[in-house]
Design a protein around this motif. Structure first.
Motif, PDB file in Angstrom:
ATOM      1  N   ALA A 175       0.834  -1.192   0.000  1.00 32.01           N
ATOM      2  CA  ALA A 175       0.000   0.000   0.000  1.00 32.01           C
ATOM      3  C   ALA A 175       0.870   1.242   0.000  1.00 32.01           C
ATOM      4  O   ALA A 175       1.880   1.304   0.699  1.00 32.01           O
ATOM      5  N   SER A 177       0.903   4.933   1.183  1.00 33.19           N
ATOM      6  CA  SER A 177       0.184   5.820   2.102  1.00 33.19           C
ATOM      7  C   SER A 177       1.145   6.811   2.733  1.00 33.19           C
ATOM      8  O   SER A 177       2.227   6.427   3.200  1.00 33.19           O
ATOM      9  N   SER A 180       2.782   6.204   6.277  1.00 30.40           N
ATOM     10  CA  SER A 180       3.900   5.307   6.549  1.00 30.40           C
ATOM     11  C   SER A 180       5.203   6.100   6.644  1.00 30.40           C
ATOM     12  O   SER A 180       5.374   7.143   6.026  1.00 30.40           O
ATOM     13  N   ILE A 204      -6.414   4.971   1.382  1.00 27.31           N
ATOM     14  CA  ILE A 204      -6.766   3.540   1.428  1.00 27.31           C
ATOM     15  C   ILE A 204      -7.583   3.259   2.678  1.00 27.31           C
ATOM     16  O   ILE A 204      -7.273   3.753   3.757  1.00 27.31           O
ATOM     17  N   LEU A 209      -5.816  -1.704   4.446  1.00 25.63           N
ATOM     18  CA  LEU A 209      -4.462  -1.489   4.977  1.00 25.63           C
ATOM     19  C   LEU A 209      -4.035  -2.628   5.896  1.00 25.63           C
ATOM     20  O   LEU A 209      -2.877  -3.039   5.893  1.00 25.63           O
ATOM     21  N   CYS A 212      -2.414  -5.536   4.102  1.00 30.82           N
ATOM     22  CA  CYS A 212      -1.251  -5.291   3.255  1.00 30.82           C
ATOM     23  C   CYS A 212       0.027  -5.790   3.918  1.00 30.82           C
ATOM     24  O   CYS A 212       0.194  -5.675   5.133  1.00 30.82           O
ATOM     25  N   VAL A 215       3.523  -1.248   3.788  1.00 33.72           N
ATOM     26  CA  VAL A 215       2.920   0.079   3.642  1.00 33.72           C
ATOM     27  C   VAL A 215       4.074   1.063   3.525  1.00 33.72           C
ATOM     28  O   VAL A 215       4.906   1.166   4.435  1.00 33.72           O
TER      29      VAL A 215
END
Length: 247
Positions: A175, A177, A180, A204, A209, A212, A215
């Motif tokens: 993911a 994002s 992170s 997301i 999340l 995943c 991230v």
């Protein structure tokens, strides 16, 4: 703006279109539509799992002033695929699969731009949800510069279900994002991988999340909080290309 060949209107015409197997993006149905024929329509749409959106009659009137009877089907510009059909084929062909999932991306211009990047980078498929995201319409086709004519588009029941299926199929799920602290270049994308990009406004979803494996974030030094999703997708996609090229 929809062109005349982008939609079908009228209850019986829409029923026949669905029953004949036409790819339907969604069907707009006037609020409080009643009658035996309307019930038949809703049964057909439910049986074929077609997305239905209840709308005021004025919304349909803005598309066509003809006798639509409160029903208008927006046609898809492509034939959708499914991960269950596509993934086994990718493995049989000896590929290391690479797919991109869009969790709630709603702007067709972003979608088209991402699809164009995917096709240029050799992505095997782009995945969108049946509800809560974009469909493949004329605007998306134009923005993609024709890429959607070549790139498989899988429309799944939901992105979470797609993520679970891909994990079970040996994919690493990554993911992107801004939340992170892991730099995107530190991710490992050399095996079968699925990159998840989030919605323009909320990113997301938390449920996705949690499933995943990685991230990551793209570092930024400016004042604006996040990149446009199509730009961020391009950065992520070509990092996969870079790692797989051995550089």
């Amino acid at each position: 703006m929809l062109e005349k060949n982008d939609y079908i209107f009228g209850i019986r015409a829409v029923i026949e279109a669905v029953e004949s197997g036409k790819e339907i993006d969604k069907v707009l149905v006037r609020h409080e539509l009643k009658g035996e024929l309307a019930r038949e329509l809703m049964d057909v749409l439910k049986r074929h799992k077609v997305l239905v959106q209840k709308v005021p009659a004025e919304k349909i009137d803005r598309i066509t002033r003809k006798n639509h009877q409160g029903v208008l089907a927006i046609l898809s510009a492509v034939t959708y695929d499914s991960l269950a059909n596509l993934v086994p084929i990718l493995y049989e062909e000896g590929k290391t699969p690479f797919v991109v999932l869009l969790d709630g991306v709603s702007d067709v211009r972003n979608f088209g731009a991402i699809a164009r990047t995917c096709e240029c980078a050799g992505v095997d498929a782009i995945v969108i949800p049946r509800r809560g995201g974009v469909g493949v319409n004329g605007d998306a086709m134009k923005t993609s510069a024709g890429a959607l004519n070549y790139l498989p588009v899988c429309r799944e029941t939901g992105i979470l279900n797609a993520v679970k299926y891909l994990k079970d199929s040996g994919f690493s799920i990554c993911a992107a994002s801004e939340k992170s602290s892991v730099n995107y270049t530190k991710g490992d994308y050399t095996g079968p991988v699925a990159i998840v990009m989030g919605a323009e406004d909320v990113g997301i979803s938390p449920d996705v999340l949690r499933f995943c494996d990685q991230v990551v974030s793209i570092p930024q030094v400016g004042h604006i909080g996040s990149l446009n999703v199509s730009v961020a997708a391009g950065v992520m996609i070509f990092e996969v290309v870079r790692q797989r090229s051995g550089e």
